[in-house]
Design a protein around this motif. Structure first.
Motif, PDB file in Angstrom:
ATOM      1  N   ASP A   2      19.078 -32.686 -48.552  1.00 39.51           N
ATOM      2  CA  ASP A   2      18.932 -32.253 -47.159  1.00 39.51           C
ATOM      3  C   ASP A   2      20.267 -31.773 -46.589  1.00 39.51           C
ATOM      4  O   ASP A   2      21.320 -32.075 -47.126  1.00 39.51           O
ATOM      5  CB  ASP A   2      18.475 -33.431 -46.291  1.00 39.51           C
ATOM      6  CG  ASP A   2      17.329 -34.186 -46.936  1.00 39.51           C
ATOM      7  OD1 ASP A   2      16.429 -33.521 -47.456  1.00 39.51           O
ATOM      8  OD2 ASP A   2      17.376 -35.431 -46.925  1.00 39.51           O
ATOM      9  N   VAL A   3      20.187 -31.041 -45.513  1.00 34.34           N
ATOM     10  CA  VAL A   3      21.368 -30.775 -44.680  1.00 34.34           C
ATOM     11  C   VAL A   3      20.981 -30.987 -43.221  1.00 34.34           C
ATOM     12  O   VAL A   3      19.809 -30.869 -42.855  1.00 34.34           O
ATOM     13  CB  VAL A   3      21.935 -29.340 -44.839  1.00 34.34           C
ATOM     14  CG1 VAL A   3      22.560 -29.145 -46.201  1.00 34.34           C
ATOM     15  CG2 VAL A   3      20.889 -28.281 -44.553  1.00 34.34           C
ATOM     16  N   HIS A   4      21.956 -31.321 -42.409  1.00 32.92           N
ATOM     17  CA  HIS A   4      21.770 -31.375 -40.960  1.00 32.92           C
ATOM     18  C   HIS A   4      22.245 -30.051 -40.388  1.00 32.92           C
ATOM     19  O   HIS A   4      23.382 -29.654 -40.643  1.00 32.92           O
ATOM     20  CB  HIS A   4      22.588 -32.499 -40.346  1.00 32.92           C
ATOM     21  CG  HIS A   4      22.154 -33.857 -40.794  1.00 32.92           C
ATOM     22  ND1 HIS A   4      22.500 -34.370 -42.023  1.00 32.92           N
ATOM     23  CD2 HIS A   4      21.389 -34.791 -40.193  1.00 32.92           C
ATOM     24  CE1 HIS A   4      21.959 -35.575 -42.151  1.00 32.92           C
ATOM     25  NE2 HIS A   4      21.280 -35.858 -41.065  1.00 32.92           N
ATOM     26  N   ASP A  45      19.847 -24.827 -36.910  1.00 33.01           N
ATOM     27  CA  ASP A  45      18.923 -23.712 -37.123  1.00 33.01           C
ATOM     28  C   ASP A  45      18.959 -23.275 -38.582  1.00 33.01           C
ATOM     29  O   ASP A  45      19.770 -23.764 -39.372  1.00 33.01           O
ATOM     30  CB  ASP A  45      19.295 -22.528 -36.200  1.00 33.01           C
ATOM     31  CG  ASP A  45      20.764 -22.180 -36.321  1.00 33.01           C
ATOM     32  OD1 ASP A  45      21.193 -21.823 -37.430  1.00 33.01           O
ATOM     33  OD2 ASP A  45      21.511 -22.282 -35.315  1.00 33.01           O
ATOM     34  N   MET A  63      22.309 -21.654 -40.148  1.00 30.81           N
ATOM     35  CA  MET A  63      23.333 -22.663 -40.417  1.00 30.81           C
ATOM     36  C   MET A  63      22.901 -23.546 -41.591  1.00 30.81           C
ATOM     37  O   MET A  63      23.731 -23.921 -42.434  1.00 30.81           O
ATOM     38  CB  MET A  63      23.533 -23.505 -39.160  1.00 30.81           C
ATOM     39  CG  MET A  63      24.902 -24.088 -39.027  1.00 30.81           C
ATOM     40  SD  MET A  63      26.138 -22.786 -38.782  1.00 30.81           S
ATOM     41  CE  MET A  63      27.613 -23.749 -39.031  1.00 30.81           C
ATOM     42  N   LEU A 104      25.146 -24.003 -44.913  1.00 29.14           N
ATOM     43  CA  LEU A 104      25.632 -25.317 -45.340  1.00 29.14           C
ATOM     44  C   LEU A 104      25.030 -25.713 -46.688  1.00 29.14           C
ATOM     45  O   LEU A 104      25.699 -26.321 -47.519  1.00 29.14           O
ATOM     46  CB  LEU A 104      25.315 -26.368 -44.279  1.00 29.14           C
ATOM     47  CG  LEU A 104      26.065 -26.162 -42.954  1.00 29.14           C
ATOM     48  CD1 LEU A 104      25.575 -27.136 -41.892  1.00 29.14           C
ATOM     49  CD2 LEU A 104      27.570 -26.302 -43.148  1.00 29.14           C
ATOM     50  N   ASN A 139      26.958 -26.974 -50.018  1.00 26.88           N
ATOM     51  CA  ASN A 139      26.743 -28.368 -50.382  1.00 26.88           C
ATOM     52  C   ASN A 139      25.944 -28.541 -51.666  1.00 26.88           C
ATOM     53  O   ASN A 139      26.050 -29.565 -52.332  1.00 26.88           O
ATOM     54  CB  ASN A 139      26.070 -29.113 -49.232  1.00 26.88           C
ATOM     55  CG  ASN A 139      27.074 -29.524 -48.160  1.00 26.88           C
ATOM     56  OD1 ASN A 139      27.593 -30.623 -48.183  1.00 26.88           O
ATOM     57  ND2 ASN A 139      27.389 -28.607 -47.240  1.00 26.88           N
ATOM     58  N   GLU A 168      28.395 -31.929 -43.700  1.00 22.74           N
ATOM     59  CA  GLU A 168      28.107 -30.686 -44.414  1.00 22.74           C
ATOM     60  C   GLU A 168      29.197 -29.634 -44.168  1.00 22.74           C
ATOM     61  O   GLU A 168      29.619 -28.934 -45.091  1.00 22.74           O
ATOM     62  CB  GLU A 168      26.749 -30.118 -43.990  1.00 22.74           C
ATOM     63  CG  GLU A 168      25.549 -30.936 -44.455  1.00 22.74           C
ATOM     64  CD  GLU A 168      25.139 -32.016 -43.462  1.00 22.74           C
ATOM     65  OE1 GLU A 168      25.954 -32.372 -42.580  1.00 22.74           O
ATOM     66  OE2 GLU A 168      23.989 -32.506 -43.555  1.00 22.74           O
ATOM     67  N   SER A 169      29.640 -29.523 -42.913  1.00 21.27           N
ATOM     68  CA  SER A 169      30.676 -28.532 -42.613  1.00 21.27           C
ATOM     69  C   SER A 169      32.020 -28.958 -43.187  1.00 21.27           C
ATOM     70  O   SER A 169      32.854 -28.117 -43.538  1.00 21.27           O
ATOM     71  CB  SER A 169      30.793 -28.321 -41.105  1.00 21.27           C
ATOM     72  OG  SER A 169      29.601 -27.747 -40.618  1.00 21.27           O
ATOM     73  N   VAL A 172      32.365 -30.514 -46.034  1.00 18.08           N
ATOM     74  CA  VAL A 172      32.291 -30.097 -47.438  1.00 18.08           C
ATOM     75  C   VAL A 172      32.484 -28.588 -47.559  1.00 18.08           C
ATOM     76  O   VAL A 172      33.214 -28.104 -48.422  1.00 18.08           O
ATOM     77  CB  VAL A 172      30.940 -30.518 -48.068  1.00 18.08           C
ATOM     78  CG1 VAL A 172      30.737 -29.860 -49.424  1.00 18.08           C
ATOM     79  CG2 VAL A 172      30.874 -32.028 -48.189  1.00 18.08           C
ATOM     80  N   ALA A 173      31.832 -27.846 -46.650  1.00 16.47           N
ATOM     81  CA  ALA A 173      31.922 -26.381 -46.716  1.00 16.47           C
ATOM     82  C   ALA A 173      33.356 -25.912 -46.476  1.00 16.47           C
ATOM     83  O   ALA A 173      33.871 -25.055 -47.197  1.00 16.47           O
ATOM     84  CB  ALA A 173      30.974 -25.744 -45.704  1.00 16.47           C
ATOM     85  N   TYR A 179      31.277 -14.998 -48.027  1.00 12.89           N
ATOM     86  CA  TYR A 179      30.674 -16.244 -47.528  1.00 12.89           C
ATOM     87  C   TYR A 179      31.562 -16.890 -46.467  1.00 12.89           C
ATOM     88  O   TYR A 179      31.072 -17.374 -45.449  1.00 12.89           O
ATOM     89  CB  TYR A 179      30.427 -17.234 -48.669  1.00 12.89           C
ATOM     90  CG  TYR A 179      30.012 -18.585 -48.136  1.00 12.89           C
ATOM     91  CD1 TYR A 179      28.713 -18.803 -47.695  1.00 12.89           C
ATOM     92  CD2 TYR A 179      30.940 -19.617 -47.989  1.00 12.89           C
ATOM     93  CE1 TYR A 179      28.342 -20.025 -47.151  1.00 12.89           C
ATOM     94  CE2 TYR A 179      30.576 -20.839 -47.447  1.00 12.89           C
ATOM     95  CZ  TYR A 179      29.274 -21.034 -47.029  1.00 12.89           C
ATOM     96  OH  TYR A 179      28.915 -22.235 -46.474  1.00 12.89           O
ATOM     97  N   PHE A 230      30.237 -17.951 -42.747  1.00 10.07           N
ATOM     98  CA  PHE A 230      30.356 -19.326 -42.254  1.00 10.07           C
ATOM     99  C   PHE A 230      31.130 -19.338 -40.928  1.00 10.07           C
ATOM    100  O   PHE A 230      30.718 -19.976 -39.950  1.00 10.07           O
ATOM    101  CB  PHE A 230      31.079 -20.174 -43.314  1.00 10.07           C
ATOM    102  CG  PHE A 230      31.344 -21.594 -42.899  1.00 10.07           C
ATOM    103  CD1 PHE A 230      30.342 -22.552 -42.963  1.00 10.07           C
ATOM    104  CD2 PHE A 230      32.609 -21.985 -42.464  1.00 10.07           C
ATOM    105  CE1 PHE A 230      30.588 -23.875 -42.595  1.00 10.07           C
ATOM    106  CE2 PHE A 230      32.861 -23.300 -42.094  1.00 10.07           C
ATOM    107  CZ  PHE A 230      31.855 -24.241 -42.163  1.00 10.07           C
ATOM    108  N   ALA A 237      29.089 -17.691 -38.039  1.00 11.04           N
ATOM    109  CA  ALA A 237      27.970 -18.531 -37.601  1.00 11.04           C
ATOM    110  C   ALA A 237      28.471 -19.685 -36.730  1.00 11.04           C
ATOM    111  O   ALA A 237      27.882 -20.002 -35.696  1.00 11.04           O
ATOM    112  CB  ALA A 237      27.211 -19.080 -38.817  1.00 11.04           C
ATOM    113  N   ARG A 257      27.828 -20.412 -32.507  1.00 11.11           N
ATOM    114  CA  ARG A 257      27.252 -21.655 -31.997  1.00 11.11           C
ATOM    115  C   ARG A 257      28.217 -22.386 -31.081  1.00 11.11           C
ATOM    116  O   ARG A 257      27.814 -22.968 -30.078  1.00 11.11           O
ATOM    117  CB  ARG A 257      26.796 -22.529 -33.161  1.00 11.11           C
ATOM    118  CG  ARG A 257      25.481 -22.010 -33.715  1.00 11.11           C
ATOM    119  CD  ARG A 257      25.295 -22.304 -35.176  1.00 11.11           C
ATOM    120  NE  ARG A 257      24.131 -21.601 -35.714  1.00 11.11           N
ATOM    121  CZ  ARG A 257      24.116 -20.330 -36.084  1.00 11.11           C
ATOM    122  NH1 ARG A 257      25.222 -19.583 -35.968  1.00 11.11           N
ATOM    123  NH2 ARG A 257      23.021 -19.767 -36.543  1.00 11.11           N
TER     124      ARG A 257
END
Lengths: 130, 247
Positions: free
Chosen positions: A51-53, A56, A59, A63, A67, B34-35, B37-38, B132, B136, B139, B143
């Motif tokens: 999963d990712v959080h 939308d 995003m 992610l 990941n 997640e961000s 890690v990204a 990429y 990233f 995006a 937001r």
């Protein structure tokens, strides 16, 4: 891993109808949790990898890419709000159990054919073939 | 000409190393896992690009890439000053990433046309990863700027970063030599125009105003802020403990 919610509250905000049958569940996931499906090679199926959080879809895809697809091969990703997923309930597992011998359906040679079709990534027989 | 070309490759490598190191400082403290890690992954890729360019510059010299990255004093670094600045906040790192990736994409496409192998092929290949990074960054920017509070913070970051970003296009004698020698297909003014045409709409779409004002330069001539010296101390610490070690 996302837990299952019995008779699950459907994501009303998204307009999904609540499952009515007792053997159907929704995934008990908060809003903003996206299930990620990864396709490793062009002819493979997309496989759930985690999963990712994300707020939308864009995003979530961005992610998910970093990941889940930064190490292993990947040609395509799918993301879907986890609570939009409908699942069979755990205690419904017995409906997948054959009551009579259905080995005639196993079709091992078809699996072999699939491998050939995929371009011979797995040429040695695996546990699945037996 | 050789020296000028080396100079231009050092800029690329030093830019990638410094922004890569700054990005790596987000590891473990990003706004969400997640961000985090990204961003860490983006940091690794920038450092990977830096290494490839250092290797090209160092040629056959053993451990030459490491020596270039960690064995030079800050005054020999040719990175744009923007990239050595501390992260301050996530919004600053994102604004900087937007500004830098647009620039890096253009620069790699110019380098892909320089006519010198293997640099040209290398530049063409690396452009893929930068795409990429740009997606990233854009995006996240959209937001962050989606609410009044966030937009004000992003605007402040843009106001702070923009004059330094213009320093990407600072020229020295090396640029004149490369232009005259045909290794650089576009003069800096054209590059800046193309870059502005790429980044302005990104910010304007988010309701942000691109500030006016003169560029803040110096990096391409080795004139840096104390932030680089401080970062350099930390970045080179392990290497300095034993410069002859093989890793």
């Amino acid at each position: 891993m996302i837990p299952l919610a019995r008779g699950g509250a459907a994501p009303a905000a998204r307009g999904g109808a609540a499952p009515t049958a007792s053997w159907i569940r929704t995934l008990e996931a908060p809003e903003g949790v996206w299930a990620v499906f990864l396709q490793a090679r062009r002819r493979d199926a997309h496989v759930y990898v985690g999963d990712v959080h994300a707020p939308d879809a864009e995003m979530a895809l961005l992610l998910a890419k970093e990941n889940y697809a930064r190490r292993d091969p990947c040609v395509s990703l799918w993301v879907v709000p986890a609570r939009e997923i409908r699942a069979t309930a755990g205690d419904a597992a017995e409906m997948f159990e054959p009551a009579t011998d259905k080995s005639y359906r196993f079709g091992g040679s078809y699996r072999q054919q699939q491998r050939v079709y995929r371009g011979g990534y797995h040429t040695a027989p695996t546990e699945d073939d037996r | 000409m050789r020296a000028a070309f080396r100079e231009s490759l050092l800029r690329v490598a030093d830019d990638e190393l410094t922004i890569g190191h700054r990005h790596s400082e987000w590891t473990g403290v990003g706004p969400d896992i997640e961000s985090d890690v990204a961003m860490s992954s983006i940091a690794q890729e920038e450092l990977g690009h830096a290494r490839l360019f250092y290797e090209q510059i160092a040629g056959d010299e053993p451990s030459g890439a490491d020596r270039l990255a960690f064995g030079r004093p800050p005054a020999e670094f040719r990175n744009a000053v923007l990239l050595e600045q501390p992260n301050q906040g996530w919004e600053f790192s994102i604004v900087r990433l937007v500004l830098y990736e647009a620039f890096e994409g253009l620069r790699l496409s110019l380098l892909a046309r320089c006519g010198r192998e293997p640099i040209a092929s290398l530049a063409a290949t690396l452009g893929r990863e930068e795409r990429y990074h740009g997606l990233f960054a854009d995006a996240w920017l959209e937001r962050l700027a989606g609410h009044a509070d966030g937009r004000a913070r992003v605007q402040a970051a843009l106001d702070a970063a923009w004059p330094y970003a213009l320093g990407f296009f600072e020229t020295t004698d090396a640029d004149r030599a490369l232009l005259a020698g045909g290794l650089l297909p576009e003069p800096a003014d054209n590059q800046r125009e193309a870059w502005e045409a790429a980044v302005r709409p990104i910010f304007e779409r988010c309701g942000l105003t691109v500030p006016a004002g003169p560029p803040k330069q110096g990096g391409r001539r080795g004139e840096h802020t104390p932030d680089l010296a401080q970062m350099h101390l930390e970045m080179t610490e392990v290497w300095r403990s034993d410069p002859e070690a093989r890793w």
